[in-house]
Design a protein around this motif. Sequence first.
Motif, PDB file in Angstrom:
ATOM      1  N   ILE A  56      -2.669  -2.663  33.318  1.00  0.00           N
ATOM      2  CA  ILE A  56      -3.503  -2.012  32.304  1.00  0.00           C
ATOM      3  C   ILE A  56      -4.979  -2.370  32.470  1.00  0.00           C
ATOM      4  O   ILE A  56      -5.856  -1.555  32.237  1.00  0.00           O
ATOM      5  N   ARG A  57      -5.256  -3.603  32.889  1.00  0.00           N
ATOM      6  CA  ARG A  57      -6.621  -4.125  33.030  1.00  0.00           C
ATOM      7  C   ARG A  57      -7.409  -3.975  31.728  1.00  0.00           C
ATOM      8  O   ARG A  57      -8.462  -3.347  31.665  1.00  0.00           O
ATOM      9  N   PRO A  58      -6.901  -4.544  30.636  1.00  0.00           N
ATOM     10  CA  PRO A  58      -7.535  -4.362  29.334  1.00  0.00           C
ATOM     11  C   PRO A  58      -8.863  -5.096  29.217  1.00  0.00           C
ATOM     12  O   PRO A  58      -9.070  -6.142  29.836  1.00  0.00           O
ATOM     13  N   ILE A  59      -9.728  -4.539  28.394  1.00  0.00           N
ATOM     14  CA  ILE A  59     -10.944  -5.262  28.014  1.00  0.00           C
ATOM     15  C   ILE A  59     -10.634  -6.086  26.764  1.00  0.00           C
ATOM     16  O   ILE A  59     -10.793  -7.298  26.769  1.00  0.00           O
ATOM     17  N   ASN A  60     -10.164  -5.427  25.721  1.00  0.00           N
ATOM     18  CA  ASN A  60      -9.851  -6.131  24.476  1.00  0.00           C
ATOM     19  C   ASN A  60      -8.337  -6.146  24.239  1.00  0.00           C
ATOM     20  O   ASN A  60      -7.679  -5.101  24.299  1.00  0.00           O
ATOM     21  N   ILE A  61      -7.807  -7.331  23.951  1.00  0.00           N
ATOM     22  CA  ILE A  61      -6.388  -7.529  23.687  1.00  0.00           C
ATOM     23  C   ILE A  61      -6.230  -8.103  22.294  1.00  0.00           C
ATOM     24  O   ILE A  61      -7.021  -8.948  21.864  1.00  0.00           O
ATOM     25  N   CYS A  74      -0.363 -15.374  29.261  1.00  0.00           N
ATOM     26  CA  CYS A  74       0.184 -14.389  30.198  1.00  0.00           C
ATOM     27  C   CYS A  74      -0.602 -13.082  30.121  1.00  0.00           C
ATOM     28  O   CYS A  74      -0.950 -12.483  31.150  1.00  0.00           O
ATOM     29  N   LEU A  75      -0.881 -12.625  28.914  1.00  0.00           N
ATOM     30  CA  LEU A  75      -1.614 -11.377  28.729  1.00  0.00           C
ATOM     31  C   LEU A  75      -3.050 -11.494  29.225  1.00  0.00           C
ATOM     32  O   LEU A  75      -3.622 -10.527  29.739  1.00  0.00           O
ATOM     33  N   CYS A  76      -3.637 -12.680  29.099  1.00  0.00           N
ATOM     34  CA  CYS A  76      -5.016 -12.885  29.567  1.00  0.00           C
ATOM     35  C   CYS A  76      -5.141 -12.761  31.080  1.00  0.00           C
ATOM     36  O   CYS A  76      -6.246 -12.520  31.598  1.00  0.00           O
ATOM     37  N   GLU A  77      -4.044 -12.906  31.805  1.00  0.00           N
ATOM     38  CA  GLU A  77      -4.099 -12.850  33.273  1.00  0.00           C
ATOM     39  C   GLU A  77      -4.602 -11.508  33.782  1.00  0.00           C
ATOM     40  O   GLU A  77      -5.174 -11.426  34.870  1.00  0.00           O
ATOM     41  N   GLY A  78      -4.417 -10.448  33.009  1.00  0.00           N
ATOM     42  CA  GLY A  78      -4.888  -9.132  33.447  1.00  0.00           C
ATOM     43  C   GLY A  78      -6.166  -8.687  32.763  1.00  0.00           C
ATOM     44  O   GLY A  78      -6.681  -7.607  33.046  1.00  0.00           O
ATOM     45  N   MET A  79      -6.696  -9.514  31.877  1.00  0.00           N
ATOM     46  CA  MET A  79      -7.887  -9.153  31.110  1.00  0.00           C
ATOM     47  C   MET A  79      -9.128  -9.102  32.001  1.00  0.00           C
ATOM     48  O   MET A  79      -9.297  -9.936  32.893  1.00  0.00           O
ATOM     49  N   LYS A  81     -13.081  -9.439  33.153  1.00  0.00           N
ATOM     50  CA  LYS A  81     -13.961 -10.607  33.031  1.00  0.00           C
ATOM     51  C   LYS A  81     -14.814 -10.574  31.777  1.00  0.00           C
ATOM     52  O   LYS A  81     -15.202 -11.625  31.254  1.00  0.00           O
ATOM     53  N   ASN A  82     -15.125  -9.376  31.293  1.00  0.00           N
ATOM     54  CA  ASN A  82     -15.927  -9.258  30.071  1.00  0.00           C
ATOM     55  C   ASN A  82     -15.047  -9.026  28.848  1.00  0.00           C
ATOM     56  O   ASN A  82     -15.522  -8.615  27.800  1.00  0.00           O
ATOM     57  N   GLY A  83     -13.764  -9.312  28.973  1.00  0.00           N
ATOM     58  CA  GLY A  83     -12.816  -9.006  27.918  1.00  0.00           C
ATOM     59  C   GLY A  83     -12.691 -10.096  26.865  1.00  0.00           C
ATOM     60  O   GLY A  83     -13.278 -11.174  26.965  1.00  0.00           O
ATOM     61  N   SER A  84     -11.872  -9.765  25.842  1.00  0.00           N
ATOM     62  CA  SER A  84     -11.626 -10.706  24.755  1.00  0.00           C
ATOM     63  C   SER A  84     -10.175 -10.629  24.326  1.00  0.00           C
ATOM     64  O   SER A  84      -9.531  -9.588  24.431  1.00  0.00           O
ATOM     65  N   MET A  85      -9.675 -11.754  23.836  1.00  0.00           N
ATOM     66  CA  MET A  85      -8.323 -11.850  23.288  1.00  0.00           C
ATOM     67  C   MET A  85      -8.423 -12.348  21.851  1.00  0.00           C
ATOM     68  O   MET A  85      -8.936 -13.436  21.588  1.00  0.00           O
ATOM     69  N   ASP A  86      -7.969 -11.537  20.900  1.00  0.00           N
ATOM     70  CA  ASP A  86      -7.825 -11.962  19.519  1.00  0.00           C
ATOM     71  C   ASP A  86      -6.349 -12.232  19.276  1.00  0.00           C
ATOM     72  O   ASP A  86      -5.515 -11.339  19.461  1.00  0.00           O
ATOM     73  N   THR A  87      -6.012 -13.441  18.871  1.00  0.00           N
ATOM     74  CA  THR A  87      -4.614 -13.776  18.633  1.00  0.00           C
ATOM     75  C   THR A  87      -4.461 -14.359  17.231  1.00  0.00           C
ATOM     76  O   THR A  87      -5.238 -15.213  16.814  1.00  0.00           O
TER      77      THR A  87
END
Length: 213
Positions: A56-61, A74-79, A81-87
């Motif tokens: 998917i190569r997500p920016i925001n997760i 695990c999900l961050c592995e495809g994020m 470089k300018n992406g973000s993870m909200d958990t």
Amino acid sequence: MHFISEELENYIANHSQQEPELLAALNRETHQKILQPRMLSGHFQGRVLSMLSKLIRPINILEIGTYTGYATLCLCEGMQKNGSMDTIDINEELESIQKKYFDLSPWHTQIQQHIGDAIEIIPTLEKKYDLVFIDADKENYLNYFDLIVPKMNEGGIILSDNVLWSGKVLETPDPRDLSTNVLLAYNKKINEDPRVETVLLPIRDGLTVSRVL
């Protein structure tokens, strides 16, 4: 309910990408110190989540249900470089172990932990998401879905965990069994909702992949 034999599960894990060292350490510590370690995504499902994220190569997760942070990483592995993870997780007692492993990861500056009720937190997030993982209290799956869809980019992916619920979805549920009844309604909804297209995968306890149209 085991959908496939333990022997076959071991074969599948042994013939999938190896679990990264950081995740193996988190896996061990979760089993040693945390209640209900079976809630951990684990090696095989973790590699599935990683692969989907890399495709998917997500920016925001967005992740609803952090637990100890295994699936998060695990999900961050495809994020990107300018992406973000909200958990989001409601259990503040798990925050320290989450942060410990997030800080050891390459994504420590990109992961934002939210402690509290996801129903209240999701509306405050001012982002559009490419990838969402729902793995929290089953009673609110329908609510989470309806809150999330308007925040998704077109073509975004919603992953929903535990949708087979140990095979209980095949049984006539007790009216008092709220989790099973909600999951039955949820599985029906995401298969019929015109805003998404969905496929249900028999991975561990069931994982649906829903693409936002």
